[in-house]
Design a protein around this motif. Structure first.
Motif, PDB file in Angstrom:
ATOM      1  N   ASN A 164      39.510   4.522   3.431  1.00 42.69           N
ATOM      2  CA  ASN A 164      40.384   4.034   4.489  1.00 42.69           C
ATOM      3  C   ASN A 164      41.812   4.357   4.077  1.00 42.69           C
ATOM      4  O   ASN A 164      42.265   3.917   3.026  1.00 42.69           O
ATOM      5  N   ASP A 179      42.019   7.076  10.047  1.00 48.66           N
ATOM      6  CA  ASP A 179      40.653   7.457  10.344  1.00 48.66           C
ATOM      7  C   ASP A 179      40.611   8.094  11.721  1.00 48.66           C
ATOM      8  O   ASP A 179      41.189   7.585  12.672  1.00 48.66           O
ATOM      9  N   GLU A 180      39.867   9.172  11.802  1.00 48.78           N
ATOM     10  CA  GLU A 180      39.827   9.886  13.082  1.00 48.78           C
ATOM     11  C   GLU A 180      39.238   9.053  14.187  1.00 48.78           C
ATOM     12  O   GLU A 180      39.546   9.214  15.353  1.00 48.78           O
ATOM     13  N   PRO A 200      35.903  10.440   4.797  1.00 46.41           N
ATOM     14  CA  PRO A 200      35.431   9.318   5.612  1.00 46.41           C
ATOM     15  C   PRO A 200      35.150   8.051   4.819  1.00 46.41           C
ATOM     16  O   PRO A 200      35.152   6.949   5.375  1.00 46.41           O
ATOM     17  N   SER A 206      45.735   3.223  10.885  1.00 49.95           N
ATOM     18  CA  SER A 206      44.619   3.809  10.166  1.00 49.95           C
ATOM     19  C   SER A 206      44.596   5.299  10.430  1.00 49.95           C
ATOM     20  O   SER A 206      44.788   5.758  11.551  1.00 49.95           O
ATOM     21  N   GLY A 215      33.963   1.322   6.895  1.00 52.43           N
ATOM     22  CA  GLY A 215      34.759   2.024   7.888  1.00 52.43           C
ATOM     23  C   GLY A 215      36.100   1.358   8.083  1.00 52.43           C
ATOM     24  O   GLY A 215      36.434   0.390   7.401  1.00 52.43           O
ATOM     25  N   PRO A 216      36.888   1.867   9.021  1.00 52.43           N
ATOM     26  CA  PRO A 216      38.222   1.306   9.228  1.00 52.43           C
ATOM     27  C   PRO A 216      38.137  -0.125   9.713  1.00 52.43           C
ATOM     28  O   PRO A 216      37.185  -0.512  10.384  1.00 52.43           O
ATOM     29  N   GLY A 263      42.717  11.114   5.759  1.00 52.67           N
ATOM     30  CA  GLY A 263      41.907  10.261   6.621  1.00 52.67           C
ATOM     31  C   GLY A 263      40.798  11.026   7.307  1.00 52.67           C
ATOM     32  O   GLY A 263      39.667  10.556   7.415  1.00 52.67           O
ATOM     33  N   GLN A 264      41.133  12.231   7.721  1.00 51.50           N
ATOM     34  CA  GLN A 264      40.130  13.053   8.404  1.00 51.50           C
ATOM     35  C   GLN A 264      39.043  13.518   7.465  1.00 51.50           C
ATOM     36  O   GLN A 264      37.863  13.509   7.801  1.00 51.50           O
TER      37      GLN A 264
END
Lengths: 377, 589
Positions: B539, B582-583, B536, B580, B569-570, B532-533
């Motif tokens: 998802n 995602d950061e 980008p 999620s 994006g998320p 996730g990090q």
């Protein structure tokens, strides 16, 4: 082809064409163990390489959660413990295959996500068979070095959360295994799709002395519910249901006042009202404790936490169902088997709203509510 | 400024030329040629297909393609069909409808698959699009007959209403009566998914009566056999018909009425439905059998002898039949009959009548499929449920049918080996991918080691979708697939010992695919976070209904993992059991 992530070398792409049995690291491929997950190096695996070809092939790390394990898993589990197999118990990572002790495979949890010690309680009946076997338990690391693949054993974090069930499999063994053999030992009920713990179902199942029905894996065989429902209805019409295990899942919708969306439960995964009650509680407690957002909100604050906690524990909610005739009834009146035949839909409503339901049932349920179905228990 | 125009066409000419280009792939290619082509193309694209509704936002689509008339969206992952995706996961269409309502007043067609459609969404559709023509809700849920009533009432020129396999809340049977008397435009109506109380038959009859262009009609199970004749007589132009119930006490007048009604349908080519079949009524179909190209008997619980009779009593049926979907009551003998009669067969689906039984209840084995492969060289698409298989049979099938594009084999008991040799079925499936060079879709089952994935990675160059369950030995298996299958778009895996290594090593591959589903595997939470990090454009979503993944050590495997590429994006509509990686999104604790 694609730049691999974080430190895994690029040779990986080109050289991974060797048979799976060989250790990757022997080919100089960069799928070496990396520290990105904070693990120490497991270099000793390499030597084990191709040790017992057959064993490796036969080894299989099964990592399913309860219900997602294949039915014969329990069989093999028991066979192993009954010492019927010659294969040595093998350890998690098949390190000889890929040369790495990845912690993910080390600490695979099957069954409960809770700590191992918690699990022990739940599996009291099978304790003797499975969990006390030293070779199965990671946190008794180092004590068992029979298997060449026991590398990295001692390096595992010895936390109690580790709980892996391994099974060796060889085709020959499988063929000789009868499904009903393990019935007394570890029998799994068809898993609820939503949160019913294995612990619960295992115990209850053993208590009911149900026949050695095949454990149903969620979503297997891959048939759409529409079709299963149709077949079920057809077979009923043809009077073919004669003690055979129920035709698959029996999903009914469950709604709750104030919840942002419906859930579905498979009634066939429960055998008592108590089980259903616990499962529903677990499923819907998140709504009342304010953790759920509706569509689009991150929502911790949809419902006032403390207020609803009180409600939840104050038996403010009752469970009702809609039967074949379209009437809403309180759950708990009729024998379970009859209930699952007639229940079309479930609804969790406030006790105050449920007053309109059949008075006798209401009376009866008031008495039984706290015991059997009230949310306060 | 230099104007180098070796040739330049006015925009209108280009636009006209582009209007002949229908396929998305070609249009995408066109838009990459140069900026001006990109501009021209985007203004004249009328149809958009979005395979994953979370891969892009409605706003982005609208921004790029301002003049869309037809949209197709897919929501939940495929494994949602088998109850592996919890309720509330997502796939809501409302936001899309809301944004398109403003941007696409001329939107005429909406096709949705595996999405949550509420009555509110349906009402919004009814209200917003004056030229609305086509609504297809394939395997959707979340709506009731109230929503359908809104559609019926408002959409004056509705051509298609197809609700196949959707879950509809039955509130009232009278929604069909909401179609105004002035509505005569229906071409296709599929209400086969509706329960018993949901259709007013007289309203249906009147509707059928006044729609002379009705070509496709699928009734629901509640419609009894005696009513079929009434409907057919009102719509002799039907091409595609789904019966309701096909059972009744045998009565000569009902039979002859039915047979007569069928024979009056000179265009009828495709039949389905057939719930609860009484075999005695099958001969009523004989008059149309010679014309049939598609026969779906997959709900018909009739025995093999009756099926064989149906197939063989119609001398010309055999030649025109392209697709059969039958229950495995058909047995090997039935399939052998089919193989000898229906030389043009292209698609075969055999469903199990008793999928959860322990012992086989019918004599259907790999022999049936082998027979069909031998007799039907044009076979392209197979979905076959059975209880035993052998490598030899698979090799034979592969050699007989090199044109297979879709091969889905489900051996009902997980990890079943070759019943003759007790070996894994690696070699058999290997033969399939090796011989069938155009194979696009493959579902595996039975006992399989990493070897089968090696074959797939080596030969499956055109493979777009792969479904794997209870297979493999190690990460190497997954690695073979991710590194070898160049055309892979969708990969779904359950209960396999695949962990972090292969996934992380092939992270970039994931950006070339639509989605990856892994459940009950060995991917750690830490690896998910890492993905996730670092990625980008992906998802990475962890699904866990029991407790938050970060309440356990990072090395613990996650329950379910769904990774998909996205430019949006998320997402923000995740339920509490979906996290999620995602950061940018804080993980709820």
């Amino acid at each position: 082809m694609s730049p691999p992530l974080l430190g895994v070398e690029e040779e990986v792409q080109s050289s991974v064409s060797s048979p799976s049995v060989e250790c990757i690291s022997e080919n100089g491929i960069g799928l070496k163990e990396r520290n990105y997950l904070g693990l120490s190096d497991c270099s000793s695996v390499d030597s084990s390489g191709v040790s017992s070809n057959l064993n490796l092939k036969a080894t299989e790390l099964r990592l399913g959660l309860p219900g997602s394990q294949s039915p014969e898993r329990e069989t093999e589990l028991c066979l192993l413990n009954l010492g019927k197999l010659d294969e040595k118990p093998l350890f998690p990572l098949l390190p000889s295959k890929d040369g790495i002790c990845s912690s993910s495979q080390k600490n695979v949890v099957t069954g409960n996500k809770r700590g191992f010690s918690d699990t022990m309680d739940g599996f009291s009946e099978v304790k003797g068979y499975v969990y006390t076997e030293k070779s199965w338990m990671f946190h008794e690391a180092g004590s068992d070095s029979e298997s060449p693949q026991s590398v990295g054993h001692g390096k595992y974090p010895g936390n109690s959360g580790v709980n892996v069930i391994l099974s060796t499999r060889s085709p020959g063994v499988k063929a000789s295994v009868k499904q009903d053999e393990p019935a007394n030992v570890l029998q799994e009920q068809p898993r609820a799709t939503n949160g019913t713990s294995l612990k619960q179902t295992v115990i209850s199942n053993n208590n009911t002395g149900a026949p050695a029905a095949k454990a149903q894996v969620v979503g297997w065989p891959p048939i759409r519910p529409f079709r299963t429902k149709t077949l079920a209805a057809s077979s009923k019409n043809n009077d073919e249901v004669d003690g055979k295990p129920g035709p698959g899942a029996l999903f009914v919708k469950v709604s709750m006042d104030g919840a942002p969306y419906l859930r579905k439960v498979d009634l066939r995964t429960y055998s008592t009202y108590q089980e259903l009650s616990s499962a529903l509680e677990k499923m819907f407690s998140c709504f009342t404790l304010g953790q759920c957002g509706s569509n689009g909100t991150a929502g911790k604050e949809t419902l006032s936490e403390s207020r609803l906690k009180d409600l939840l524990h104050g038996s403010e909610y009752v469970v009702t169902y809609k039967d074949k005739d379209g009437d809403w009834m309180l759950v708990g009146d009729v024998p379970w088997e009859m209930f699952i035949e007639t229940c079309k839909r479930l609804k969790i409503m406030k006790s105050s709203d449920a007053i309109g339901l059949a008075p006798r049932a209401m009376e009866k349920s008031k008495a039984n509510n706290k015991k059997e179905f009230g949310y306060g228990c | 400024m230099q104007k180098e125009m070796a040739y330049s066409f006015p925009d209108e000419v280009l636009k006209h030329v582009f209007s002949f280009i229908q396929s998305d792939k070609d249009r995408n290619a066109v838009s990459l040629v140069c900026k001006s082509w990109y501009e021209i193309e985007r203004w004249c694209r009328r149809k958009v297909f979005i395979g994953n509704c979370y891969a892009v936002s409605p706003r982005m689509v609208i921004r790029r393609f301002p003049e869309v008339r037809s949209i197709e969206l897919k929501g939940k992952p495929h494994f949602a069909d088998f109850n592996l995706v919890p309720d509330g996961w997502g796939g809501y269409v409302l936001q899309w409808i809301a944004e398109m309502a403003g941007a696409y007043p001329w939107l005429g067609e909406i096709r949705l698959k595996r999405m949550v459609v509420t009555d509110e969404s349906l009402e919004l559709i009814a209200k917003s699009f004056k030229n609305f023509k086509v609504l297809v809700l394939f395997s959707c849920e979340g709506f009731s007959t109230d929503g359908l009533a809104a559609i019926a009432a408002s959409c004056k020129n509705l051509r298609e209403l197809d609700l196949r396999e959707s879950e509809v809340d039955d509130l009232s049977g009278h929604w069909l009566a909401q179609f105004p008397e002035t509505c005569t435009s229906l071409v296709s109506l599929n209400i086969s998914c509706l329960g018993s109380d949901e259709v007013s038959f007289s309203a249906l009859e009147r509707l059928v009566d006044r729609c002379p262009n009705l070509r496709s009609l699928q009734l629901n199970r509640a419609v009894t056999l005696d009513k079929i004749a009434n409907i057919l007589r009102r719509a002799p132009q039907l091409v595609d018909f789904g019966t309701g119930n096909y059972a009744a006490e045998l009565q000569p007048d009902v039979f002859s009425n039915l047979a007569g009604a069928f024979s009056s349908c000179k265009e009828l080519k495709s039949l389905s439905g057939f719930w609860d079949v009484v075999p005695a009524y099958l001969p009523a179909l004989y008059s149309i059998c010679p014309r049939l190209t598609s026969l779906n008997l997959s709900y018909a619980t009739i025995q093999s002898p009756d099926l064989i009779k149906l197939v063989s009593h119609c001398p010309r049926l055999q030649r025109l039949l392209f697709l059969i979907q039958v229950l495995d009551y058909v047995e090997d003998s039935g399939l052998e009959e089919l193989a000898s009669s229906c030389k043009d067969l292209q698609e075969l689906r055999v469903f199990p009548s008793d999928p959860f039984g322990v012992e086989p209840n019918v004599s259907l084995t790999e022999q049936g499929l082998v027979a069909v492969s031998l007799g039907c060289p044009k076979l392209q698409s197979v979905l076959y449920f059975c209880r035993r298989m052998s490598n030899a049979a698979l090799v034979t099938i592969a050699q007989n049918c090199p044109n297979l594009t879709r091969f889905r084999l489900c051996i009902i008991e997980p990890k079943t080996p070759d019943y003759l040799t007790l070996e894994p079925l690696d070699a058999g499936f290997g033969a399939i991918v090796e011989h069938c060079k155009d194979l696009r879709r493959l579902s595996l089952s039975g006992l399989l080691t990493d070897h089968v994935f090696e074959y797939i990675g080596t030969y499956g160059k055109k493979l777009e979708m792969l479904s794997v369950a209870f297979a493999g030995d190690s990460d190497l298996g997954l690695h073979h697939v991710l590194s070898g299958c160049e055309s892979l778009r969708k990969l779904e895996i359950r209960d396999c010992p695949f962990g972090d290594k292969a996934l992380l090593a092939n992270a970039a591959k994931l950006e070339t695919m639509r989605s990856l589903w892994m459940s009950s595997c060995a991917v750690s939470f830490g690896a998910c976070k890492l993905l996730g990090q670092k990625m980008p454009k992906l998802n990475v979503e962890v699904i866990d209904e029991t407790e938050p993944p970060d309440s356990r050590p990072e090395s613990y495997p996650v329950d379910k993992l769904y990774i998909y590429r996205s430019v949006a994006g998320p997402r923000f509509d995740m339920p509490p059991f979906v996290w999620s990686m995602d950061e940018a999104v804080k993980i709820l604790h």
